[in-house]
Write a protein that holds these residues in place. Structure first.
Motif, PDB file in Angstrom:
ATOM      1  N   ALA A 107      13.328   8.393  -1.976  1.00 20.88           N
ATOM      2  CA  ALA A 107      14.583   9.040  -2.660  1.00 20.88           C
ATOM      3  C   ALA A 107      14.295   9.817  -3.920  1.00 20.88           C
ATOM      4  CB  ALA A 107      15.840   8.122  -2.799  1.00 20.88           C
ATOM      5  N   LYS A 108      13.526   8.926  -4.828  1.00 16.92           N
ATOM      6  CA  LYS A 108      13.105   9.574  -6.037  1.00 16.92           C
ATOM      7  C   LYS A 108      12.115  10.856  -5.852  1.00 16.92           C
ATOM      8  CE  LYS A 108      10.436   8.310 -10.335  1.00 16.92           C
ATOM      9  NZ  LYS A 108       9.675   7.189 -10.808  1.00 16.92           N
ATOM     10  N   PHE A 109      11.269  10.598  -4.836  1.00 18.63           N
ATOM     11  CA  PHE A 109      10.213  11.908  -4.681  1.00 18.63           C
ATOM     12  C   PHE A 109      11.168  12.934  -4.032  1.00 18.63           C
ATOM     13  CE2 PHE A 109       7.716  14.031  -1.299  1.00 18.63           C
ATOM     14  CZ  PHE A 109       6.721  14.178  -2.024  1.00 18.63           C
ATOM     15  N   LYS A 110      12.242  12.857  -3.305  1.00 18.83           N
ATOM     16  CA  LYS A 110      12.898  13.939  -2.725  1.00 18.83           C
ATOM     17  C   LYS A 110      13.702  14.476  -3.842  1.00 18.83           C
ATOM     18  CE  LYS A 110      15.410  16.418   0.055  1.00 18.83           C
ATOM     19  NZ  LYS A 110      14.663  17.785   0.527  1.00 18.83           N
ATOM     20  N   LYS A 111      14.302  13.928  -4.795  1.00 18.55           N
ATOM     21  CA  LYS A 111      15.155  14.108  -5.700  1.00 18.55           C
ATOM     22  C   LYS A 111      14.411  14.960  -6.648  1.00 18.55           C
ATOM     23  CE  LYS A 111      18.593  12.445  -9.433  1.00 18.55           C
ATOM     24  NZ  LYS A 111      18.986  11.321 -10.122  1.00 18.55           N
ATOM     25  N   ASN A 112      13.130  14.631  -7.064  1.00 21.75           N
ATOM     26  CA  ASN A 112      12.460  15.131  -8.007  1.00 21.75           C
ATOM     27  C   ASN A 112      11.514  16.427  -7.541  1.00 21.75           C
ATOM     28  OD1 ASN A 112      13.340  13.621 -10.020  1.00 21.75           O
ATOM     29  ND2 ASN A 112      11.763  12.163  -9.791  1.00 21.75           N
ATOM     30  N   ARG A 164       3.976  17.419  -0.048  1.00 19.65           N
ATOM     31  CA  ARG A 164       4.700  17.197   0.879  1.00 19.65           C
ATOM     32  C   ARG A 164       4.390  15.939   1.619  1.00 19.65           C
ATOM     33  NH1 ARG A 164       4.721  23.491   3.380  1.00 19.65           N
ATOM     34  NH2 ARG A 164       2.552  22.976   3.235  1.00 19.65           N
ATOM     35  N   LEU A 165       5.528  15.364   2.147  1.00 19.16           N
ATOM     36  CA  LEU A 165       5.116  13.950   2.900  1.00 19.16           C
ATOM     37  C   LEU A 165       5.871  14.025   4.341  1.00 19.16           C
ATOM     38  CD1 LEU A 165       4.291  11.185   2.876  1.00 19.16           C
ATOM     39  CD2 LEU A 165       6.735  10.529   1.877  1.00 19.16           C
ATOM     40  N   PHE A 166       5.092  14.097   5.343  1.00 17.05           N
ATOM     41  CA  PHE A 166       5.568  13.971   6.602  1.00 17.05           C
ATOM     42  C   PHE A 166       5.192  12.645   7.168  1.00 17.05           C
ATOM     43  CE2 PHE A 166       3.995  18.142   5.530  1.00 17.05           C
ATOM     44  CZ  PHE A 166       5.100  19.099   6.431  1.00 17.05           C
ATOM     45  N   LEU A 167       6.689  11.897   7.676  1.00 15.40           N
ATOM     46  CA  LEU A 167       6.444  10.672   8.215  1.00 15.40           C
ATOM     47  C   LEU A 167       6.719  10.858   9.608  1.00 15.40           C
ATOM     48  CD1 LEU A 167       9.177   9.443   5.521  1.00 15.40           C
ATOM     49  CD2 LEU A 167       6.586   8.863   5.692  1.00 15.40           C
ATOM     50  N   LEU A 168       5.774  10.553  10.540  1.00  9.06           N
ATOM     51  CA  LEU A 168       5.789  11.023  12.012  1.00  9.06           C
ATOM     52  C   LEU A 168       6.183   9.669  12.899  1.00  9.06           C
ATOM     53  CD1 LEU A 168       2.573  13.154  12.399  1.00  9.06           C
ATOM     54  CD2 LEU A 168       4.875  13.834  11.756  1.00  9.06           C
ATOM     55  N   GLY A 169       6.762   9.031  12.246  1.00  9.85           N
ATOM     56  CA  GLY A 169       7.639   8.062  13.318  1.00  9.85           C
ATOM     57  C   GLY A 169       7.054   6.549  13.109  1.00  9.85           C
ATOM     58  N   ASP A 170       7.829   5.470  13.472  1.00  4.79           N
ATOM     59  CA  ASP A 170       7.600   4.223  13.491  1.00  4.79           C
ATOM     60  C   ASP A 170       7.031   3.655  12.128  1.00  4.79           C
ATOM     61  OD1 ASP A 170       8.265   4.127  15.911  1.00  4.79           O
ATOM     62  OD2 ASP A 170       6.095   3.548  16.992  1.00  4.79           O
ATOM     63  N   ILE A 171       7.770   4.425  11.108  1.00  8.28           N
ATOM     64  CA  ILE A 171       7.313   3.899   9.793  1.00  8.28           C
ATOM     65  C   ILE A 171       7.811   2.281   9.326  1.00  8.28           C
ATOM     66  CG2 ILE A 171       7.334   4.466   7.095  1.00  8.28           C
ATOM     67  CD1 ILE A 171       6.243   6.439   8.958  1.00  8.28           C
ATOM     68  N   THR A 192       0.811  -1.109  -0.085  1.00  4.24           N
ATOM     69  CA  THR A 192      -0.126   0.094   0.058  1.00  4.24           C
ATOM     70  C   THR A 192       0.870   1.407   0.048  1.00  4.24           C
ATOM     71  OG1 THR A 192      -1.756  -1.116   1.135  1.00  4.24           O
ATOM     72  CG2 THR A 192      -1.960   1.251   1.152  1.00  4.24           C
ATOM     73  N   LEU A 193       1.932   1.492   0.689  1.00  3.57           N
ATOM     74  CA  LEU A 193       2.786   2.481   0.794  1.00  3.57           C
ATOM     75  C   LEU A 193       3.484   2.633  -0.378  1.00  3.57           C
ATOM     76  CD1 LEU A 193       4.151   4.437   2.268  1.00  3.57           C
ATOM     77  CD2 LEU A 193       5.838   3.108   3.073  1.00  3.57           C
ATOM     78  N   LEU A 194       3.823   1.475  -1.021  1.00  2.00           N
ATOM     79  CA  LEU A 194       4.752   1.384  -2.498  1.00  2.00           C
ATOM     80  C   LEU A 194       3.734   2.049  -3.581  1.00  2.00           C
ATOM     81  CD1 LEU A 194       7.347   0.754  -3.799  1.00  2.00           C
ATOM     82  CD2 LEU A 194       6.442  -1.295  -4.243  1.00  2.00           C
ATOM     83  N   ARG A 195       2.402   1.619  -3.695  1.00  3.83           N
ATOM     84  CA  ARG A 195       1.565   2.364  -4.308  1.00  3.83           C
ATOM     85  C   ARG A 195       1.194   3.816  -4.108  1.00  3.83           C
ATOM     86  NH1 ARG A 195      -3.340   0.155  -4.166  1.00  3.83           N
ATOM     87  NH2 ARG A 195      -2.987  -1.167  -2.424  1.00  3.83           N
ATOM     88  N   PHE A 196       1.323   4.101  -2.692  1.00  3.75           N
ATOM     89  CA  PHE A 196       0.981   5.606  -2.613  1.00  3.75           C
ATOM     90  C   PHE A 196       2.190   6.222  -2.874  1.00  3.75           C
ATOM     91  CE2 PHE A 196       1.374   9.024   0.890  1.00  3.75           C
ATOM     92  CZ  PHE A 196       0.178   9.475   0.483  1.00  3.75           C
ATOM     93  N   LEU A 197       3.407   5.855  -2.862  1.00  4.55           N
ATOM     94  CA  LEU A 197       4.666   6.564  -3.312  1.00  4.55           C
ATOM     95  C   LEU A 197       4.544   6.842  -4.807  1.00  4.55           C
ATOM     96  CD1 LEU A 197       7.231   4.945  -0.750  1.00  4.55           C
ATOM     97  CD2 LEU A 197       6.401   7.305  -0.700  1.00  4.55           C
TER      98      LEU A 197
END
Length: 249
Positions: free
Chosen positions: A67-72, A37-44, A21-26
């Motif tokens: 990493a791709k999301f950040k780079k782009n 903007r993506l906020f990861l609030l811990g225990d990912i 699910t996370l992969l498809r969301f990314l």
């Protein structure tokens, strides 16, 4: 721009339901990263310590997409939880993603938003607070970087399995009390420094609560855990919505 908030996924494998699910969301975010903007609030992840070479290999697809999301051009912020700590050596130094250990305030859609994992919501959980203090002690961090990642991966998976069983049982038996803790904490920290919205995790109890202070409406949202349902919070302009990714993707 859409801001997304995730917490307490406790991923064990990319190929499990929530990992997929996370992969498809990314994949969705990477269609137009500059609009998110993506906020990861811990225990990912169920456990991640230090530069995490063993963890990187295990979660390679997810790491690559972040990493791709950040780079782009996407913005990413990673808040440490109690299953991921001393992680800036990888996420910040290698990927350029800010790692935040405590709470932080952001201006999002005209709202002043307080974000944190939620470690201090339950002041009576002295065992956890002592564990947190020990694991974040400056003397512990170098050990985390020196000991091979495969050991920490084995150690973390073992401890996380024990923790999940205890947390699931305690949450089931004390849901109402945990919700009251979340709400009381929001009201307490609001008096220390005002905000419009506070978003937390850690407690594994989803709660969306509104209270007033001097005629102003304040909202407290605890994201619960993906072990129950893959929820995310989305803020776009003045619109605030909790979304079940099972229906969204």
């Amino acid at each position: 721009m859409k801001s997304w908030f995730l917490s307490d996924l406790h991923l064990k494998d990319v190929n499990e339901r929530n990992g997929n699910t996370l992969l498809r969301f990314l994949f969705y975010l990477n269609q137009n990263p500059k609009q998110h903007r993506l906020f990861l609030l811990g225990d990912i992840f169920d456990f991640w310590l230090s530069d995490g070479r063993a963890f990187v290999r295990h979660y390679q697809q997810l790491v690559d997409e972040i990493a791709k999301f950040k780079k782009n051009g996407g913005d990413v912020y990673y808040f440490e939880g109690n299953h991921d700590f001393h992680i800036d050596v990888f996420w910040t130094k290698r990927l350029g993603i800010p790692v935040i250990e405590e709470m932080q305030y952001f201006d999002i859609g005209g709202y002043r938003v307080r974000l944190e994992h939620g470690d201090f919501i339950n002041p009576d959980d002295t065992a956890y607070l002592q564990y947190r203090a020990r694991i974040r002690h400056p003397w512990i961090e170098p050990i985390g970087h020196i000991v091979p990642g495969f050991f920490w991966k084995w150690f973390g998976e073992k401890k996380s399995q024990q923790s999940r069983k205890q947390t699931a049982r305690y949450t089931l038996e004390n849901t109402d009390g945990l919700r009251q803790m979340i709400r009381s904490y929001a009201q307490k920290v609001y008096t220390e420094e005002p905000f419009d919205i506070i978003v937390t995790g850690h407690m594994h109890v989803y709660d969306d609560y509104e209270f007033e202070s001097e005629g102003k409406k304040i909202r407290s949202i605890n994201l619960g855990t993906w072990l129950e349902k893959p929820r995310v919070l989305m803020i776009e302009g003045r619109h605030v919505e909790t979304i079940d990714l099972t229906d969204f993707l």
